[in-house]
Design a protein around this motif. Structure first.
Motif, mmCIF file in Angstrom:
data_model
loop_
_atom_site.group_PDB
_atom_site.id
_atom_site.type_symbol
_atom_site.label_atom_id
_atom_site.label_comp_id
_atom_site.label_asym_id
_atom_site.label_seq_id
_atom_site.Cartn_x
_atom_site.Cartn_y
_atom_site.Cartn_z
ATOM 1 N N PHE A 40 0.844 -1.200 0.000
ATOM 2 C CA PHE A 40 0.000 0.000 0.000
ATOM 3 C C PHE A 40 0.883 1.256 0.000
ATOM 4 O O PHE A 40 0.560 2.255 0.631
ATOM 5 C CB PHE A 40 -0.898 -0.007 1.255
ATOM 6 N N ASP A 41 2.001 1.192 -0.716
ATOM 7 C CA ASP A 41 2.925 2.319 -0.690
ATOM 8 C C ASP A 41 2.435 3.455 -1.577
ATOM 9 O O ASP A 41 1.618 3.256 -2.489
ATOM 10 C CB ASP A 41 4.327 1.878 -1.120
ATOM 11 N N LEU A 42 2.950 4.650 -1.297
ATOM 12 C CA LEU A 42 2.495 5.860 -1.987
ATOM 13 C C LEU A 42 2.763 5.791 -3.483
ATOM 14 O O LEU A 42 1.943 6.249 -4.289
ATOM 15 C CB LEU A 42 3.182 7.088 -1.371
ATOM 16 N N ASN A 43 3.876 5.204 -3.874
ATOM 17 C CA ASN A 43 4.219 5.107 -5.287
ATOM 18 C C ASN A 43 3.178 4.303 -6.057
ATOM 19 O O ASN A 43 2.785 4.648 -7.177
ATOM 20 C CB ASN A 43 5.604 4.459 -5.440
ATOM 21 N N ALA A 44 2.690 3.210 -5.437
ATOM 22 C CA ALA A 44 1.664 2.390 -6.080
ATOM 23 C C ALA A 44 0.344 3.147 -6.190
ATOM 24 O O ALA A 44 -0.366 3.051 -7.202
ATOM 25 C CB ALA A 44 1.467 1.090 -5.293
ATOM 26 N N ILE A 45 -0.004 3.913 -5.153
ATOM 27 C CA ILE A 45 -1.249 4.680 -5.187
ATOM 28 C C ILE A 45 -1.193 5.728 -6.295
ATOM 29 O O ILE A 45 -2.157 5.902 -7.059
ATOM 30 C CB ILE A 45 -1.502 5.343 -3.822
ATOM 31 N N ILE A 46 -0.063 6.430 -6.392
ATOM 32 C CA ILE A 46 0.090 7.450 -7.439
ATOM 33 C C ILE A 46 0.008 6.804 -8.821
ATOM 34 O O ILE A 46 -0.642 7.335 -9.733
ATOM 35 C CB ILE A 46 1.420 8.198 -7.267
ATOM 36 N N ARG A 47 0.650 5.653 -8.998
ATOM 37 C CA ARG A 47 0.586 4.971 -10.286
ATOM 38 C C ARG A 47 -0.850 4.540 -10.604
ATOM 39 O O ARG A 47 -1.273 4.568 -11.764
ATOM 40 C CB ARG A 47 1.545 3.780 -10.283
ATOM 41 N N GLY A 48 -1.620 4.165 -9.575
ATOM 42 C CA GLY A 48 -3.022 3.825 -9.788
ATOM 43 C C GLY A 48 -3.834 5.004 -10.283
ATOM 44 O O GLY A 48 -4.674 4.875 -11.184
ATOM 45 N N VAL A 49 -3.599 6.185 -9.698
ATOM 46 C CA VAL A 49 -4.281 7.398 -10.156
ATOM 47 C C VAL A 49 -3.877 7.714 -11.594
ATOM 48 O O VAL A 49 -4.717 8.116 -12.423
ATOM 49 C CB VAL A 49 -3.949 8.585 -9.227
ATOM 50 N N GLN A 50 -2.602 7.527 -11.915
ATOM 51 C CA GLN A 50 -2.135 7.759 -13.288
ATOM 52 C C GLN A 50 -2.832 6.812 -14.266
ATOM 53 O O GLN A 50 -3.199 7.222 -15.378
ATOM 54 C CB GLN A 50 -0.620 7.572 -13.356
ATOM 55 N N LEU A 51 -3.038 5.564 -13.846
ATOM 56 C CA LEU A 51 -3.714 4.601 -14.716
ATOM 57 C C LEU A 51 -5.170 4.985 -14.967
ATOM 58 O O LEU A 51 -5.748 4.610 -15.987
ATOM 59 C CB LEU A 51 -3.643 3.198 -14.113
ATOM 60 N N THR A 52 -5.758 5.730 -14.023
ATOM 61 C CA THR A 52 -7.104 6.249 -14.258
ATOM 62 C C THR A 52 -7.130 7.105 -15.530
ATOM 63 O O THR A 52 -8.005 6.947 -16.392
ATOM 64 C CB THR A 52 -7.565 7.106 -13.062
ATOM 65 N N LEU A 53 -6.154 7.999 -15.645
ATOM 66 C CA LEU A 53 -6.099 8.910 -16.790
ATOM 67 C C LEU A 53 -5.606 8.208 -18.053
ATOM 68 O O LEU A 53 -6.184 8.376 -19.133
ATOM 69 C CB LEU A 53 -5.199 10.096 -16.455
ATOM 70 N N VAL A 54 -4.542 7.399 -17.914
ATOM 71 C CA VAL A 54 -3.999 6.706 -19.083
ATOM 72 C C VAL A 54 -5.008 5.696 -19.620
ATOM 73 O O VAL A 54 -5.211 5.591 -20.837
ATOM 74 C CB VAL A 54 -2.672 6.005 -18.724
ATOM 75 N N GLY A 55 -5.651 4.948 -18.717
ATOM 76 C CA GLY A 55 -6.646 3.968 -19.144
ATOM 77 C C GLY A 55 -7.840 4.617 -19.816
ATOM 78 O O GLY A 55 -8.347 4.115 -20.827
ATOM 79 N N ALA A 56 -8.308 5.749 -19.270
ATOM 80 C CA ALA A 56 -9.435 6.461 -19.884
ATOM 81 C C ALA A 56 -9.046 6.977 -21.267
ATOM 82 O O ALA A 56 -9.836 6.889 -22.219
ATOM 83 C CB ALA A 56 -9.879 7.610 -18.988
ATOM 84 N N HIS A 57 -7.841 7.521 -21.382
ATOM 85 C CA HIS A 57 -7.376 8.014 -22.678
ATOM 86 C C HIS A 57 -7.278 6.879 -23.688
ATOM 87 O O HIS A 57 -7.703 7.016 -24.845
ATOM 88 C CB HIS A 57 -6.019 8.699 -22.508
ATOM 89 N N ARG A 58 -6.733 5.732 -23.255
ATOM 90 C CA ARG A 58 -6.619 4.585 -24.150
ATOM 91 C C ARG A 58 -8.004 4.073 -24.570
ATOM 92 O O ARG A 58 -8.224 3.726 -25.727
ATOM 93 C CB ARG A 58 -5.833 3.477 -23.442
ATOM 94 N N ALA A 59 -8.944 4.054 -23.622
ATOM 95 C CA ALA A 59 -10.293 3.569 -23.926
ATOM 96 C C ALA A 59 -11.010 4.484 -24.919
ATOM 97 O O ALA A 59 -11.694 4.024 -25.836
ATOM 98 C CB ALA A 59 -11.109 3.458 -22.639
ATOM 99 N N LEU A 60 -10.839 5.800 -24.758
ATOM 100 C CA LEU A 60 -11.523 6.751 -25.638
ATOM 101 C C LEU A 60 -10.915 6.795 -27.034
ATOM 102 O O LEU A 60 -11.527 7.340 -27.951
ATOM 103 C CB LEU A 60 -11.487 8.144 -25.007
ATOM 104 N N GLN A 61 -9.728 6.223 -27.206
ATOM 105 C CA GLN A 61 -9.140 6.125 -28.536
ATOM 106 C C GLN A 61 -9.727 4.982 -29.350
ATOM 107 O O GLN A 61 -9.509 4.921 -30.559
ATOM 108 C CB GLN A 61 -7.616 5.920 -28.420
ATOM 109 N N ASN A 62 -10.460 4.106 -28.700
ATOM 110 C CA ASN A 62 -11.056 2.954 -29.377
ATOM 111 C C ASN A 62 -12.161 3.420 -30.321
ATOM 112 O O ASN A 62 -13.175 3.952 -29.871
ATOM 113 C CB ASN A 62 -11.626 1.994 -28.332
ATOM 114 N N PRO A 63 -12.015 3.245 -31.633
ATOM 115 C CA PRO A 63 -13.056 3.700 -32.565
ATOM 116 C C PRO A 63 -14.382 2.983 -32.381
ATOM 117 O O PRO A 63 -15.430 3.494 -32.764
ATOM 118 C CB PRO A 63 -12.448 3.414 -33.947
#
Length: 382
Positions: A24-47
Motif C-alpha cells: 500500500f505504498d504511496l508510489n503504487a497509489i500514485i501509479r493507480g491514479v495515473q492509470l485512471t487517466l492513461v486507461g481512460a485516454h486509451r479507452a476513448l481512442q477505441n473507434p
C-alpha cells in the motif's frame, strides 16, 4: 540458536509484518491514479466506442444518470415540499432544524449509503453492456499494443494477447461461480444492505455520550489496520480524533466506495478466471495500493452530476487496460489449471512502478511456468 532467541526473532518478524506497508505504498497509489487517466485516454481512442451501438449506450447512460439523480433527489424533494407546507402554518423561519434535517438526509444518502454508486453498480445485473464493453476494450488494448510494437526487432519477446484467450472462458458470477443472474443480484443487494446498515449503525453510535467521539476513529483504525498496517492505521486513528465527524465519515466512505468500485469493475475478469476466496483475497492484497489509486481516481470522476453513469462505462473500459498491467495473459481454458494460483502475487510490481508514465507498455516479462509459481496447483485450490 536457543528457543528464547527463536521466539524473539519470530515476534520481531510478526511485528515487522504488521507494520509492512509495501502493498500500500504511496508510489503504487500514485501509479493507480495515473492509470485512471492513461486507461481512460486509451479507452476513448477505441473507434468502436463511437459506433452507433455505443452512441446508443452512451445516450442510455446519460439518461440513466439523470434518472438516478432524480431518484436520489426525490425523497429530499418530498421532505422539502412537506416542510414548505408546514411553514404555512408553523413559524419555521425562526428555527434551523428543518435545514439541518434536509442536509443530514442528503449527507446520509450520498456519503453513508453511496446511493449513486449503488445504482450504477446495479446496472451490471440488468444489462450485459458493461461486460461487453470490458471485452471490446480488452481487444482494443491488445490491438494497440501489437501496433505499438510492430517494428520490434524480436517479436518473440512481446507479451501474449489477453483477449483471444479470455473470450474463450465462459463467464459466470465472479463471487459464486454460478450462471444465475438472480443469485448474483441477490448477493449484491445483500452486501450493499449489510454495508449500509453497518455504516448507519457506526454513524449513529458516534453520537453516543462519552464514547461517541471514539467510535469513528476506532472504526477507521480497524478498517485500515489490515490494509496499511498498524503504523499508518494508528496515525489515522490519531488524526480522526481531531477531524470533525462529517469529514471523517467522508474519508472512510470514500475508501470503502473506491474499493467496492474496483471490485465491481474487475468483475468481468473474475467472472472468467476462477479464483478461490483465498486466492482472490491475496490477489487484491498484493495490488492494494495501485487498485486504491485507480479506484479513488474514478470515484472522484463518478461524482460529476448526470455524467456519472457515462464515466462508469469509461471506467469499465479502462479496467481492461489495468488488467494487462497487473496480471499475466491467461492460457487457453483447457490449460488453466493452476493459473489463478500463479496470479496471487504481483510478480512485476517493482518493474512496472519504476516505468515512466509515457512508457507503461515497455514491460514484456514472460510469466514463469505455473509449476515454478505453484508446485502443487491442484492442492492449492482445495
Amino acid at each position: 540458536m536457543s528457543s528464547v532467541d527463536r521466539s524473539t526473532l519470530l515476534d520481531k518478524d510478526k511485528l515487522r509484518k504488521k507494520f509492512d506497508v509495501s502493498h500500500f505504498d504511496l508510489n503504487a497509489i500514485i501509479r493507480g491514479v495515473q492509470l485512471t487517466l492513461v486507461g481512460a485516454h486509451r479507452a476513448l481512442q477505441n473507434p468502436e466506442i463511437f459506433t452507433s451501438q455505443h452512441y446508443k449506450q452512451a445516450a442510455v447512460a446519460v439518461a440513466a444518470g439523470l434518472a438516478i439523480r432524480l431518484l436520489i433527489a426525490f425523497p429530499i424533494l418530498g421532505i422539502k415540499i412537506l416542510l414548505w407546507a408546514l411553514s404555512l402554518v408553523l413559524p419555521l423561519d425562526r428555527v434551523s432544524w428543518d435545514d439541518a434535517l434536509v442536509d443530514g438526509l442528503t449527507f446520509i444518502e450520498e456519503h453513508l449509503l453511496q446511493a449513486p454508486l449503488f445504482l450504477m453498480s446495479l446496472m451490471r445485473y440488468v444489462t450485459p453492456a458493461l461486460d461487453d464493453l470490458f471485452m471490446d476494450s480488452l481487444r482494443w488494448v491488445d490491438q494497440t499494443y501489437a501496433a505499438k510494437h510492430r517494428h520490434d526487432p524480436d517479436p518473440s519477446r512481446l507479451r501474449a494477447m489477453y483477449y483471444p484467450q479470455l473470450r474463450l472462458y465462459r463467464p459466470t458470477d465472479g463471487r459464486t461461480h454460478s450462471s444465475g443472474a438472480d443469485e448474483s443480484a441477490t448477493i449484491f443487494l445483500y452486501r450493499f444492505a449489510r454495508k449500509g446498515a453497518i455504516s448507519i449503525a457506526v454513524f449513529a453510535a458516534s453520537y453516543l455520550p462519552l464514547v461517541g467521539r471514539l467510535v469513528l476513529p476506532a472504526a477507521s483504525f480497524w478498517t485500515f489496520k489490515g490494509a496499511v498496517g498498524l503504523g499508518p492505521a494508528s496515525v489515522i486513528f490519531g488524526t480522526g480524533l481531531l477531524l470533525p465527524r462529517r469529514y471523517l465519515v467522508i474519508f472512510l466512505q470514500t475508501y470503502f466506495a473506491s474499493r467496492s468500485l474496483v471490485r465491481e469493475l474487475l468483475e468481468p475478469y473474475f467472472a472468467r478466471i476462477k479464483f478461490t476466496k483465498d486466492e482472490k483475497k491475496k490477489w487484491f492484497r498484493s495490488r492494494e495500493g495501485l487498485l486504491f489509486g485507480f479506484g479513488i481516481g474514478f470515484y472522484t470522476l463518478l461524482r460529476v452530476p448526470l455524467l456519472g453513469v457515462l464515466i462508469y462505462g469509461i471506467a469499465e473500459a479502462s479496467t481492461a487496460y489495468l488488467i494487462t498491467k497487473v496480471s499475466d495473459p491467461p492460457p487457453p481454458p483447457s490449460q488453466s489449471q493452476g493459473f489463478a494460483a500463479s496470479q496471487t502475487e504481483w510478480r512485476n510490481k517493482q518493474k512496472f512502478l519504476s516505468l515512466s508514465l509515457w512508457n507503461l507498455d515497455a514491460l514484456h516479462d514472460k510469466p514463469p511456468p505455473y509449476s515454478e509459481v505453484d508446485p502443487h496447483p491442484v492442492a492449492s485450490r482445495q
